[in-house]
Design a protein around this motif. Structure first.
Motif, PDB file in Angstrom:
ATOM      1  N   ARG A   1       0.824  -1.242   0.105  1.00  0.00           N
ATOM      2  CA  ARG A   1       0.105   0.036   0.093  1.00  0.00           C
ATOM      3  C   ARG A   1       0.787   1.178  -0.049  1.00  0.00           C
ATOM      4  NH1 ARG A   1      -4.042   1.202   4.750  1.00  0.00           N
ATOM      5  NH2 ARG A   1      -2.041   0.567   5.835  1.00  0.00           N
ATOM      6  N   ARG A   2       1.909   1.112   0.761  1.00  0.00           N
ATOM      7  CA  ARG A   2       2.626   2.637   0.840  1.00  0.00           C
ATOM      8  C   ARG A   2       3.366   2.671  -0.534  1.00  0.00           C
ATOM      9  NH1 ARG A   2       2.189   0.925   5.841  1.00  0.00           N
ATOM     10  NH2 ARG A   2       2.154   2.793   7.620  1.00  0.00           N
ATOM     11  N   TYR A   3       3.664   1.446  -1.181  1.00  0.00           N
ATOM     12  CA  TYR A   3       4.602   1.727  -2.381  1.00  0.00           C
ATOM     13  C   TYR A   3       3.429   2.286  -3.520  1.00  0.00           C
ATOM     14  CZ  TYR A   3       9.045  -0.479  -1.291  1.00  0.00           C
ATOM     15  OH  TYR A   3      10.255  -0.699  -0.509  1.00  0.00           O
ATOM     16  N   ALA A   4       2.298   1.665  -3.487  1.00  0.00           N
ATOM     17  CA  ALA A   4       1.181   2.183  -4.264  1.00  0.00           C
ATOM     18  C   ALA A   4       1.001   3.748  -4.051  1.00  0.00           C
ATOM     19  CB  ALA A   4      -0.080   1.738  -4.092  1.00  0.00           C
ATOM     20  N   TYR A   5       0.829   4.224  -2.886  1.00  0.00           N
ATOM     21  CA  TYR A   5       0.474   5.567  -2.664  1.00  0.00           C
ATOM     22  C   TYR A   5       1.908   6.379  -3.049  1.00  0.00           C
ATOM     23  CZ  TYR A   5      -3.132   4.241   0.594  1.00  0.00           C
ATOM     24  OH  TYR A   5      -4.319   3.697   1.108  1.00  0.00           O
ATOM     25  N   LEU A   6       2.812   5.976  -2.918  1.00  0.00           N
ATOM     26  CA  LEU A   6       4.268   6.834  -3.194  1.00  0.00           C
ATOM     27  C   LEU A   6       4.256   6.847  -5.062  1.00  0.00           C
ATOM     28  CD1 LEU A   6       7.059   7.780  -2.896  1.00  0.00           C
ATOM     29  CD2 LEU A   6       8.036   5.445  -3.155  1.00  0.00           C
ATOM     30  N   ALA A   7       3.715   5.672  -5.692  1.00  0.00           N
ATOM     31  CA  ALA A   7       3.847   5.809  -7.150  1.00  0.00           C
ATOM     32  C   ALA A   7       2.679   6.536  -7.403  1.00  0.00           C
ATOM     33  CB  ALA A   7       3.565   4.407  -7.641  1.00  0.00           C
TER      34      ALA A   7
ATOM     35  N   SER B   1      -3.173  18.510   1.322  1.00  0.00           N
ATOM     36  CA  SER B   1      -4.474  17.806   1.162  1.00  0.00           C
ATOM     37  C   SER B   1      -4.694  17.885  -0.222  1.00  0.00           C
ATOM     38  CB  SER B   1      -5.430  18.878   1.724  1.00  0.00           C
ATOM     39  OG  SER B   1      -5.380  20.242   1.540  1.00  0.00           O
ATOM     40  N   GLU B   2      -4.181  18.703  -1.043  1.00  0.00           N
ATOM     41  CA  GLU B   2      -4.746  18.322  -2.592  1.00  0.00           C
ATOM     42  C   GLU B   2      -3.851  17.328  -3.224  1.00  0.00           C
ATOM     43  OE1 GLU B   2      -4.844  23.073  -4.467  1.00  0.00           O
ATOM     44  OE2 GLU B   2      -3.011  22.267  -3.940  1.00  0.00           O
ATOM     45  N   LEU B   3      -2.788  17.101  -2.616  1.00  0.00           N
ATOM     46  CA  LEU B   3      -1.937  15.983  -2.972  1.00  0.00           C
ATOM     47  C   LEU B   3      -2.708  14.427  -2.777  1.00  0.00           C
ATOM     48  CD1 LEU B   3       0.445  14.451  -4.385  1.00  0.00           C
ATOM     49  CD2 LEU B   3       1.713  14.685  -2.261  1.00  0.00           C
ATOM     50  N   ALA B   4      -3.252  14.497  -1.434  1.00  0.00           N
ATOM     51  CA  ALA B   4      -4.009  13.451  -0.707  1.00  0.00           C
ATOM     52  C   ALA B   4      -5.256  13.069  -1.770  1.00  0.00           C
ATOM     53  CB  ALA B   4      -4.181  13.729   0.612  1.00  0.00           C
TER      54      ALA B   4
ATOM     55  N   ALA C   1       1.415   9.375  -5.685  1.00  0.00           N
ATOM     56  CA  ALA C   1       1.944  10.718  -5.306  1.00  0.00           C
ATOM     57  C   ALA C   1       2.999  11.195  -6.384  1.00  0.00           C
ATOM     58  CB  ALA C   1       2.577  10.494  -3.754  1.00  0.00           C
ATOM     59  N   LEU C   2       3.855  10.531  -6.516  1.00  0.00           N
ATOM     60  CA  LEU C   2       4.743  10.799  -7.728  1.00  0.00           C
ATOM     61  C   LEU C   2       4.145  11.372  -8.921  1.00  0.00           C
ATOM     62  CD1 LEU C   2       7.629   8.267  -7.012  1.00  0.00           C
ATOM     63  CD2 LEU C   2       7.590  10.923  -6.500  1.00  0.00           C
TER      64      LEU C   2
ATOM     65  N   HIS D   1      -5.718  13.951  -4.790  1.00  0.00           N
ATOM     66  CA  HIS D   1      -5.056  13.550  -6.236  1.00  0.00           C
ATOM     67  C   HIS D   1      -5.033  11.980  -6.068  1.00  0.00           C
ATOM     68  CE1 HIS D   1      -5.124  16.947  -8.688  1.00  0.00           C
ATOM     69  NE2 HIS D   1      -4.593  17.832  -7.727  1.00  0.00           N
ATOM     70  N   VAL D   2      -4.274  11.713  -5.020  1.00  0.00           N
ATOM     71  CA  VAL D   2      -3.850  10.201  -4.809  1.00  0.00           C
ATOM     72  C   VAL D   2      -5.150   9.353  -4.451  1.00  0.00           C
ATOM     73  CG1 VAL D   2      -2.503   8.593  -3.218  1.00  0.00           C
ATOM     74  CG2 VAL D   2      -1.451  10.867  -4.050  1.00  0.00           C
ATOM     75  N   ALA D   3      -6.094   9.901  -3.914  1.00  0.00           N
ATOM     76  CA  ALA D   3      -7.364   9.158  -3.503  1.00  0.00           C
ATOM     77  C   ALA D   3      -7.959   8.902  -4.609  1.00  0.00           C
ATOM     78  CB  ALA D   3      -8.096   9.835  -2.124  1.00  0.00           C
ATOM     79  N   ALA D   4      -8.157   9.954  -5.476  1.00  0.00           N
ATOM     80  CA  ALA D   4      -8.773   9.827  -6.809  1.00  0.00           C
ATOM     81  C   ALA D   4      -8.003   8.757  -7.719  1.00  0.00           C
ATOM     82  CB  ALA D   4      -9.176  11.250  -7.361  1.00  0.00           C
ATOM     83  N   GLU D   5      -6.953   8.959  -7.967  1.00  0.00           N
ATOM     84  CA  GLU D   5      -6.144   8.045  -8.700  1.00  0.00           C
ATOM     85  C   GLU D   5      -6.290   6.440  -7.908  1.00  0.00           C
ATOM     86  OE1 GLU D   5      -4.919   8.321 -11.751  1.00  0.00           O
ATOM     87  OE2 GLU D   5      -5.698  10.512 -11.620  1.00  0.00           O
ATOM     88  N   ALA D   6      -6.142   6.292  -6.798  1.00  0.00           N
ATOM     89  CA  ALA D   6      -6.193   5.102  -5.966  1.00  0.00           C
ATOM     90  C   ALA D   6      -7.597   4.377  -6.020  1.00  0.00           C
ATOM     91  CB  ALA D   6      -6.016   5.204  -4.514  1.00  0.00           C
ATOM     92  N   SER D   7      -8.459   5.017  -6.167  1.00  0.00           N
ATOM     93  CA  SER D   7     -10.013   4.496  -6.647  1.00  0.00           C
ATOM     94  C   SER D   7      -9.952   3.826  -7.977  1.00  0.00           C
ATOM     95  CB  SER D   7     -10.985   5.447  -6.461  1.00  0.00           C
ATOM     96  OG  SER D   7     -10.824   6.362  -7.382  1.00  0.00           O
ATOM     97  N   GLN D   8      -9.265   4.110  -8.869  1.00  0.00           N
ATOM     98  CA  GLN D   8      -9.163   3.563 -10.076  1.00  0.00           C
ATOM     99  C   GLN D   8      -8.383   2.296 -10.472  1.00  0.00           C
ATOM    100  OE1 GLN D   8      -8.184   6.596 -13.008  1.00  0.00           O
ATOM    101  NE2 GLN D   8      -9.830   8.246 -12.333  1.00  0.00           N
ATOM    102  N   VAL D   9      -7.643   2.083  -9.124  1.00  0.00           N
ATOM    103  CA  VAL D   9      -6.565   0.842  -9.033  1.00  0.00           C
ATOM    104  C   VAL D   9      -7.263  -0.336  -8.281  1.00  0.00           C
ATOM    105  CG1 VAL D   9      -4.425   0.133  -8.826  1.00  0.00           C
ATOM    106  CG2 VAL D   9      -4.866   2.328  -9.490  1.00  0.00           C
ATOM    107  N   ASP D  10      -7.589  -1.290  -8.837  1.00  0.00           N
ATOM    108  CA  ASP D  10      -8.211  -2.595  -8.228  1.00  0.00           C
ATOM    109  C   ASP D  10      -7.226  -2.727  -6.886  1.00  0.00           C
ATOM    110  OD1 ASP D  10     -10.255  -2.668  -9.913  1.00  0.00           O
ATOM    111  OD2 ASP D  10      -9.278  -4.330 -11.133  1.00  0.00           O
ATOM    112  N   GLY D  11      -7.837  -2.677  -5.737  1.00  0.00           N
ATOM    113  CA  GLY D  11      -7.046  -3.306  -4.471  1.00  0.00           C
ATOM    114  C   GLY D  11      -6.419  -2.013  -3.658  1.00  0.00           C
ATOM    115  N   VAL D  12      -6.462  -1.010  -4.147  1.00  0.00           N
ATOM    116  CA  VAL D  12      -5.781   0.228  -3.719  1.00  0.00           C
ATOM    117  C   VAL D  12      -6.953   1.243  -3.491  1.00  0.00           C
ATOM    118  CG1 VAL D  12      -4.262   2.106  -3.890  1.00  0.00           C
ATOM    119  CG2 VAL D  12      -3.776  -0.190  -4.998  1.00  0.00           C
ATOM    120  N   GLU D  13      -6.796   1.691  -2.108  1.00  0.00           N
ATOM    121  CA  GLU D  13      -8.011   2.680  -1.842  1.00  0.00           C
ATOM    122  C   GLU D  13      -7.440   3.683  -0.765  1.00  0.00           C
ATOM    123  OE1 GLU D  13     -12.164   2.958   0.099  1.00  0.00           O
ATOM    124  OE2 GLU D  13     -11.340   0.954   0.267  1.00  0.00           O
ATOM    125  N   LEU D  14      -7.544   4.936  -0.915  1.00  0.00           N
ATOM    126  CA  LEU D  14      -7.295   5.634   0.038  1.00  0.00           C
ATOM    127  C   LEU D  14      -8.296   6.445   0.794  1.00  0.00           C
ATOM    128  CD1 LEU D  14      -4.985   7.292   1.746  1.00  0.00           C
ATOM    129  CD2 LEU D  14      -4.727   8.868  -0.317  1.00  0.00           C
TER     130      LEU D  14
END
Length: 145
Positions: free
Chosen positions: A92-98, A114-117, A100-101, A119-132
């Motif tokens: 999960r931390r590696y996914a969030y790092l990728a 907060s804006e970065l979070a 975020a980058l 963005h990451v949350a929006a992108e994480a929702s599009q990846v299976d198994g990753v949620e923020l």
């Protein structure tokens, strides 16, 4: 170690070559200067063996470059990446790092955490198994790590 076999008169030249290799992991015909590559080529055999024996580094020397690989190519499960708080980096931390980058690469010159979070949350929702979910403490901690 081959350095012990080098004569006292040539030892200075060998030591300069070792310093060049350790200071500049990539040496070309012009970088860091014009004499660096010929110096490394002269001592390639000795340097290759000594750097491998002493540090586990791999030295590759060709006609146009010399490159030092200071990192072992194999992963070592006994030494995982750790956060600043000494937590082990998990999937999960590696996914969030990728994510975020990727978000930082698309952001402007400045972005709030907060804006970065968001963005990451929006992108994480599009990846299976990753949620923020920023409301969940464990997700926030992993994102901060």
């Amino acid at each position: 170690m081959r350095a012990r076999e080098i004569s006292t008169l040539a030892l200075d030249s060998y030591q300069r070559a070792a310093r060049v290799a350790l200071s500049n992991h990539l040496v070309t015909t012009t970088y860091p200067d014009r004499i660096a590559l010929p110096l490394l080529r002269r001592w390639a055999t000795e340097l290759r063996e000594d750097l491998l024996e002493l540090f586990g580094y791999r030295l590759e020397v060709t006609e146009t470059t010399a490159r030092l690989f200071p990192v072992i190519d194999a992963l070592d499960d006994s030494q995982p990446a750790r956060t600043s708080t000494d937590r082990i980096f998990d999937r999960r931390r590696y996914a969030y790092l990728a994510l975020a980058l990727a978000a930082l690469g698309r952001a402007g010159n400045q972005i709030t955490l907060s804006e970065l979070a968001d963005h990451v949350a929006a992108e994480a929702s599009q990846v299976d198994g990753v949620e923020l979910t920023t409301d969940r403490a464990s997700d926030r901690d992993a994102f901060v790590d």
